[in-house]
Design an enzyme around this catalytic site. Structure first.
Site, PDB file in Angstrom:
ATOM      1  N   GLU A  35       5.750  -3.472   1.002  1.00 36.68           N
ATOM      2  CA  GLU A  35       5.636  -3.280  -0.461  1.00 36.68           C
ATOM      3  C   GLU A  35       5.020  -1.954  -0.692  1.00 36.68           C
ATOM      4  O   GLU A  35       3.801  -2.040  -0.381  1.00 36.68           O
ATOM      5  CB  GLU A  35       5.228  -4.344  -1.334  1.00 36.68           C
ATOM      6  CG  GLU A  35       6.195  -5.509  -1.503  1.00 36.68           C
ATOM      7  CD  GLU A  35       7.550  -5.245  -1.766  1.00 36.68           C
ATOM      8  OE1 GLU A  35       7.830  -4.275  -2.623  1.00 36.68           O
ATOM      9  OE2 GLU A  35       8.266  -6.105  -1.601  1.00 36.68           O
ATOM     10  N   GLY A  47       2.474   2.024   5.481  1.00 37.67           N
ATOM     11  CA  GLY A  47       3.346   1.333   5.360  1.00 37.67           C
ATOM     12  C   GLY A  47       4.304   1.594   6.753  1.00 37.67           C
ATOM     13  O   GLY A  47       4.903   0.532   7.509  1.00 37.67           O
ATOM     14  N   GLY A  63       0.755  -1.085   0.166  1.00 40.51           N
ATOM     15  CA  GLY A  63       0.004  -0.002   0.008  1.00 40.51           C
ATOM     16  C   GLY A  63       0.913   1.273   0.141  1.00 40.51           C
ATOM     17  O   GLY A  63       1.912   1.262  -0.374  1.00 40.51           O
ATOM     18  N   SER A  64       0.185   2.431   0.598  1.00 40.25           N
ATOM     19  CA  SER A  64       1.171   3.533   0.574  1.00 40.25           C
ATOM     20  C   SER A  64       2.285   3.614   1.627  1.00 40.25           C
ATOM     21  O   SER A  64       2.247   2.868   2.485  1.00 40.25           O
ATOM     22  CB  SER A  64       0.140   4.849   0.793  1.00 40.25           C
ATOM     23  OG  SER A  64      -0.301   4.425   2.390  1.00 40.25           O
ATOM     24  N   GLU A  72       8.861 -10.496  -1.799  1.00 38.92           N
ATOM     25  CA  GLU A  72       7.975 -11.364  -2.125  1.00 38.92           C
ATOM     26  C   GLU A  72       8.049 -12.048  -3.166  1.00 38.92           C
ATOM     27  O   GLU A  72       8.954 -11.792  -4.171  1.00 38.92           O
ATOM     28  CB  GLU A  72       6.640 -10.511  -2.354  1.00 38.92           C
ATOM     29  CG  GLU A  72       6.477  -9.525  -1.245  1.00 38.92           C
ATOM     30  CD  GLU A  72       5.043  -9.160  -1.013  1.00 38.92           C
ATOM     31  OE1 GLU A  72       4.198 -10.110  -0.603  1.00 38.92           O
ATOM     32  OE2 GLU A  72       4.634  -7.880  -1.482  1.00 38.92           O
TER      33      GLU A  72
HETATM   34  O1  TXE Z   1      -3.684   3.110   0.466  1.00 37.82           O
HETATM   35  P1  TXE Z   1      -3.395   2.613   2.079  1.00 37.82           P
HETATM   36  P2  TXE Z   1      -4.966   3.548  -0.203  1.00 37.82           P
HETATM   37  C1  TXE Z   1      -0.636   4.600  -2.870  1.00 37.82           C
HETATM   38  C2  TXE Z   1      -1.378   5.508  -3.759  1.00 37.82           C
HETATM   39  C3  TXE Z   1      -2.713   5.715  -3.289  1.00 37.82           C
HETATM   40  C4  TXE Z   1      -2.360   5.897  -1.938  1.00 37.82           C
HETATM   41  C5  TXE Z   1      -3.566   5.593  -1.182  1.00 37.82           C
HETATM   42  O2  TXE Z   1      -0.577   6.610  -3.870  1.00 37.82           O
HETATM   43  O3  TXE Z   1      -2.880   7.090  -3.893  1.00 37.82           O
HETATM   44  O4  TXE Z   1      -1.572   4.870  -1.700  1.00 37.82           O
HETATM   45  O5  TXE Z   1      -4.169   4.439  -1.262  1.00 37.82           O
HETATM   46  C6  TXE Z   1      -5.003  -0.611   4.838  1.00 37.82           C
HETATM   47  N1  TXE Z   1      -3.221   0.053   9.597  1.00 37.82           N
HETATM   48  N2  TXE Z   1      -0.829   3.023  -2.953  1.00 37.82           N
HETATM   49  O6  TXE Z   1      -5.809   4.563   0.687  1.00 37.82           O
HETATM   50  O7  TXE Z   1      -4.290   3.503   2.914  1.00 37.82           O
HETATM   51  C7  TXE Z   1      -6.107  -0.465   3.906  1.00 37.82           C
HETATM   52  O8  TXE Z   1      -7.504  -0.574   4.407  1.00 37.82           O
HETATM   53  C8  TXE Z   1      -3.319  -1.378   8.942  1.00 37.82           C
HETATM   54  C9  TXE Z   1       0.340   2.766  -3.675  1.00 37.82           C
HETATM   55  O9  TXE Z   1      -5.641   2.544  -0.702  1.00 37.82           O
HETATM   56  O10 TXE Z   1      -1.924   2.215   2.274  1.00 37.82           O
HETATM   57  C10 TXE Z   1      -5.821  -1.285   2.727  1.00 37.82           C
HETATM   58  O11 TXE Z   1      -6.361  -2.386   2.785  1.00 37.82           O
HETATM   59  N3  TXE Z   1      -3.914  -1.322   7.717  1.00 37.82           N
HETATM   60  C11 TXE Z   1       0.508   1.445  -3.497  1.00 37.82           C
HETATM   61  C12 TXE Z   1      -4.464  -1.006   2.721  1.00 37.82           C
HETATM   62  O12 TXE Z   1      -4.037  -0.921   4.124  1.00 37.82           O
HETATM   63  C13 TXE Z   1      -4.089   0.013   7.201  1.00 37.82           C
HETATM   64  C14 TXE Z   1      -0.999   0.513  -3.913  1.00 37.82           C
HETATM   65  C15 TXE Z   1      -3.697  -0.043   1.746  1.00 37.82           C
HETATM   66  O13 TXE Z   1      -4.122   1.083   1.905  1.00 37.82           O
HETATM   67  C16 TXE Z   1      -4.247   1.157   7.995  1.00 37.82           C
HETATM   68  C17 TXE Z   1      -1.940   1.198  -3.208  1.00 37.82           C
HETATM   69  C18 TXE Z   1      -3.563   1.121   9.215  1.00 37.82           C
HETATM   70  N4  TXE Z   1      -3.556   2.184  10.028  1.00 37.82           N
HETATM   71  C19 TXE Z   1      -1.984   2.733  -2.851  1.00 37.82           C
HETATM   72  N5  TXE Z   1      -4.575   2.310   6.888  1.00 37.82           N
HETATM   73  C20 TXE Z   1       1.368   0.702  -4.342  1.00 37.82           C
HETATM   74  N6  TXE Z   1       2.682   1.356  -4.674  1.00 37.82           N
HETATM   75  O14 TXE Z   1       1.293  -0.366  -4.832  1.00 37.82           O
HETATM   76  C21 TXE Z   1      -4.937   1.490   5.916  1.00 37.82           C
HETATM   77  N7  TXE Z   1      -4.746   0.382   5.911  1.00 37.82           N
END
Ligand code: TXE
Length: 483
Positions: A253, A236, A231-232, A464
């Site tokens: 990642e 992370g 995720g973001s 991974e």
């Molecule tokens: O990501 P989040 P989001 C980037 C991309 C996008 C931004 C936001 O720039 O615009 O992130 O996307 C869970 N504790 N990428 O909101 O918030 C959440 O529910 C535990 C890049 O989707 O990081 C989801 O299941 N978990 C990236 C997952 O984390 C938590 C791919 C990802 O959410 C949490 C996606 C917490 N405190 C987004 N907060 C890539 N580079 O591949 C959220 N989550």
């Protein structure tokens, strides 16, 4: 009736039973925002703890199950994903918005990943060494880590969960899986398949809901032994702090700002193809997207002209319409974020070349045109991950300068080079500060059986995928015995 055609009501899978949510949420088709794809269960802290308890209880049995049993379960899941790739691809295209061919390919990839790890379950090896002491035998074996929380993003709702869940189960761990809130139905469809593959109750659990409540509970819970997250960067980092505090294993990642270098000796058509695919396919919503196109001065203008021509011809539309090459942005918030970066680019004085406007189509959706900028290395649009169909071109004096620009980023996921020079290709593969390099290939698009991951701010923890996944999903034991 097929999954893709009906409105779903996904529920949690806890301890082998389908459970309604504490509340509900909806997921919307980004190609046609009038369509509700699903009304899904959302968990609270209490339900999340029940899913964790189920995984804890299932661990003794699953961790000692035979490799054959694990292989059979994963192979069944893989076969079903492959057999249903068109139908599940439709669902994915509806819920996430990638084009149907991309969605079908993703489901097939998920199927192949399960089949790969079915084989890996049978290949969990160890080592026996002679001891430095007489009569002592030393064995080194791998054991499961325990309960694994899988926290997934929305951009690859089948493939990313697959490449976390399949190795977790193959190596004898139990799983609690939390899909992203934008794509619950895809997560549920995967869970539904796994629920029929002969896994003992509680071995695999699905729990849907917010990151703040469900995700946070998983990350902080003392009985969760490992967390695999994509995720973001900001989420992370939060997860890293929380897991470090309680010494849980963690694998992150995160983002990318991946460079694609085009040298003057490159096959220019091939380079433009690589840029088009890498920067704009999947609407640029890939961590491996090429968002920085670093082009050597002699071919700079020709490259920009040809790429602009291709962008003008790119068909943006409904993900399920035949011939669509770029689907919509995943949701309104991401579209707003993309458009805000268009404004940032203009404010910073970057030179706008093409696109970046909101588009109207027959159905109301989150459509925008692919965008191209000429930027300076210090511009925010050249440094920050946008996660949309927006790329910028940076001019390089020569190969050395191009490599310097490529490495001048906090990220380090992947980097590409288009060239016909063996010397530069060889040098680049060694000196690009990333986890993955691609020569004469788009930066996005990777094999399912080899390691995936990056350096710097992009990744944390073991790689991974492929057999390298064993580093994260197992723990090593060294056993001494006097023979
Ligand atoms: O990501 P989040 P989001 C980037 C991309 C996008 C931004 C936001 O720039 O615009 O992130 O996307 C869970 N504790 N990428 O909101 O918030 C959440 O529910 C535990 C890049 O989707 O990081 C989801 O299941 N978990 C990236 C997952 O984390 C938590 C791919 C990802 O959410 C949490 C996606 C917490 N405190 C987004 N907060 C890539 N580079 O591949 C959220 N989550």
């Amino acid at each position: 009736m097929k999954l893709g055609e009906i409105r779903q009501q996904p529920r949690h899978l806890i301890n082998g039973r389908w459970v309604s949510g504490a509340t509900t949420g909806i997921s919307i088709n980004p190609s046609d925002t009038r369509e509700v794809v699903a009304e899904f269960a959302r968990a609270d802290r209490n339900q999340t703890e029940l899913a964790i308890a189920a995984a804890v209880d299932a661990l003794p049995q699953w961790s000692l199950s035979t490799p054959q049993r694990r292989a059979d379960a994963l192979d069944l899941a893989g076969s079903e994903l492959l057999a249903r790739k068109e139908e599940l691809g439709q669902l994915l295209a509806r819920e996430e918005g990638k084009t149907l061919p991309e969605a079908i390919a993703e489901v097939a990839r998920a199927g192949n990943i399960f089949k790969f790890f079915a084989g890996e379950a049978l290949r969990i090896g160890g080592e026996t060494l002679a001891s430095v002491r007489p009569g002592v035998q030393v064995d080194i074996t791998r054991e499961p880590v325990g309960v694994v929380a899988v926290i997934a993003p929305w951009n690859f709702p089948f493939a990313i969960p697959a490449w976390k869940i399949a190795p977790a189960l193959a190596y004898g761990n139990t799983v609690v899986f939390k899909p992203a809130e934008l794509v619950p139905t895809c997560g549920w469809a995967l869970a539904e398949i796994l629920s029929r593959c002969g896994l003992p109750a509680g071995t695999f659990n699905l729990i849907m809901g917010s990151g703040r409540e469900v995700g946070q509970t998983l990350v902080e819970h003392p009985r969760v032994n490992a967390v695999s997250f994509t995720g973001s960067v900001s989420t992370g980092r939060r997860i890293l702090t929380a897991t470090a505090a309680r010494q849980a294993k963690v694998q992150l990642e995160m983002g990318g700002k991946n460079p694609l270098i085009v040298l003057a000796d490159a096959d220019l058509d091939q380079a433009v193809d690589c840029a088009l695919q890498g920067s704009y396919f999947s609407t640029g919503q890939r961590c491996t997207a090429s968002s920085r196109l670093i082009v050597e001065a002699p071919v700079h203008d020709a490259f920009v002209a040809r790429l602009t021509q291709r962008l003008a011809a790119l068909k943006v539309g409904h993900a399920l319409t035949r011939g669509t090459e770029m689907g919509p942005v995943v949701d309104g918030a991401q579209l707003e974020q993309n458009l805000s970066y268009m404004a940032i680019g203009a404010d910073e004085g970057a030179q706008h070349v093409f696109g970046g406007e909101r588009l109207e189509r027959e159905t109301p959706g989150h459509y925008m045109s692919p965008a191209l900028w000429l930027a300076e290395p210090g511009h925010r649009i050249a440094r920050e991950e946008i996660f949309g169909p927006i790329a910028c071109v940076l001019r390089a004096d020569d190969y050395g300068h191009a490599l310097e620009l490529a490495n001048d980023t906090p990220f380090g996921l992947c980097a590409g080079l288009c060239t016909t020079s063996l010397k530069h290709a060889t040098h680049f593969r060694r000196h690009a500060q990333v986890g993955m390099t691609m020569v004469n290939l788009p930066t996005a698009g990777v094999d399912f059986h080899v390691p995936f991951g990056g350096r710097k701010d992009s990744s944390h923890g073991p790689r991974e995928q492929g057999r390298y996944a064993a580093e994260f999903y197992t723990t090593v034991k060294t056993s001494y015995m006097l023979a």
